[in-house]
Write a protein that holds these residues in place. Structure first.
Motif: not given
Length: 71
Positions: A23-24, A20-21
């Motif tokens: 992906q940003t 999730e990290e």
């Protein structure tokens, strides 16, 4: 250390960062992470090819950062 071994080790470290990290992340954020990890772990320094190393690193890790990142 051979290029393939280096990139394998780096990918393993990168996978430890939550997807999730990752992906940003922009390329700049990835560079910052990479430089930080090199300071922490001498094994993540690629002295054989210092001028071109990020070209190879970015290509080898492309599927692990940004919107298309998978686990």
């Amino acid at each position: 250390m051979k290029r393939t071994e280096y990139l394998e080790r780096l990918r393993i470290r990168l996978i430890e960062v939550p997807v999730e990290e990752r992906q940003t992340w922009s390329v700049q954020e990835f560079v910052e992470w990479w430089l930080h990890e090199q300071k922490k772990d001498k094994a993540l320094r690629w002295d054989d090819e210092p001028d071109n190393s990020f070209i190879h690193v970015r290509g080898a890790c492309r599927d692990l950062i940004g919107p298309e990142a998978g686990a």
